[in-house]
Scaffold this active site. Structure first.
Site, short mmCIF file in Angstrom:
data_model
loop_
_atom_site.label_atom_id
_atom_site.label_comp_id
_atom_site.label_asym_id
_atom_site.label_seq_id
_atom_site.Cartn_x
_atom_site.Cartn_y
_atom_site.Cartn_z
N CYS A 121 0.97 -1.20 0.01
CA CYS A 121 -0.22 0.10 0.12
C CYS A 121 0.93 1.31 -0.03
O CYS A 121 1.68 1.66 1.00
CB CYS A 121 -0.93 -0.03 1.23
SG CYS A 121 -1.97 1.72 1.15
N CYS A 170 -0.74 4.32 2.17
CA CYS A 170 -0.65 4.26 3.89
C CYS A 170 -0.46 2.82 4.30
O CYS A 170 0.62 2.31 4.51
CB CYS A 170 -2.13 4.67 4.36
SG CYS A 170 -3.40 3.92 3.56
N SER A 171 -1.53 2.08 4.75
CA SER A 171 -1.26 0.70 4.96
C SER A 171 -2.59 -0.14 4.86
O SER A 171 -2.86 -0.93 5.80
CB SER A 171 -0.79 0.57 6.46
OG SER A 171 -1.68 1.27 7.32
N CYS A 172 -3.24 0.22 3.78
CA CYS A 172 -4.63 -0.64 3.60
C CYS A 172 -4.28 -2.18 3.57
O CYS A 172 -3.17 -2.62 2.89
CB CYS A 172 -5.32 -0.30 2.29
SG CYS A 172 -5.64 1.50 2.27
#
Length: 209
Positions: free
Chosen positions: A109, A112-114
């Protein structure tokens, strides 16, 4: 540019400092009676064993033994995964990508941190790190090598950018020598990293038949 080693992002001392602060905060909250230790334990257990990589491993194992399910997973991963009881927040829009001879997939990702919580649980620290998020796109083969995944030069590497709109599950190839294994035994060799694409199933690390 910073590098990733042994499957972890750089800056171990910084991470250890954060972990120490988290433990201190947890202790304070418990001492003041704001949270119950049993409730915290139950929450951790939920994400580690129920809403975690074990769920994704069962999805992969089912795809390995059931061609109809594999086809369904390829067509509509969200529905196929939900049929096994896994779904909800962070797993509403799933897509499965399948490793095959000559082609390897990995997920990142970049913004961000999906991450697909219902099938993989909480994202590892390195997945959220800036080095991984940038280098997975610019030099995926080098990053894979640092995770111990060395692929033939002829293997095509496809990098998928997870977003709030779609999250990915890598279905690794079934290892040779696992014919006749039960679905449960197959699931035991599917690691979290292999479903991100930064690892491979290892038949040597397996539960008893």
């Amino acid at each position: 540019m910073s590098h990733i080693h042994d499957g972890h992002a750089p800056g171990h001392s910084h991470l250890e400092e954060i972990e120490a602060r988290v433990r201190a905060l947890e202790t304070l909250l418990v001492e003041k009676g704001y949270v119950e230790p049993a409730a915290l334990d139950a929450l951790v257990d939920t994400y580690e064993t129920k809403v975690g990589p074990r769920n994704g491993a069962r999805v992969v194992a089912r795809a390995w033994v059931d061609d109809a399910f594999r086809d369904w997973l390829a067509r509509d991963a969200t529905a196929a995964i939900a049929s096994l009881g896994y779904g909800g927040r962070q797993g509403e829009h799933m897509r499965a990508v399948f490793n095959r001879p000559g082609e390897h997939h990995m997920v990142v990702c970049t913004l961000c941190s999906c991450y697909p919580w219902p099938v993989l649980g909480l994202p590892p620290v390195w997945y959220k790190s800036a080095p991984y998020r940038s280098r997975a796109v610019s030099e995926p083969r080098a990053v894979l090598g640092e995770f111990g995944v060395v692929l033939a030069a002829s293997t095509r590497i496809r990098v998928w950018d997870s977003t709030a709109e779609v999250r990915y599950l890598v279905v690794p190839m079934r290892p040779e020598g696992t014919d006749g294994w039960s679905e449960e035994r197959l699931a035991s060799i599917v690691s979290r990293d292999s479903m991100i694409g930064t690892g491979l199933p290892d038949p040597r690390v397996v539960a008893a038949p």
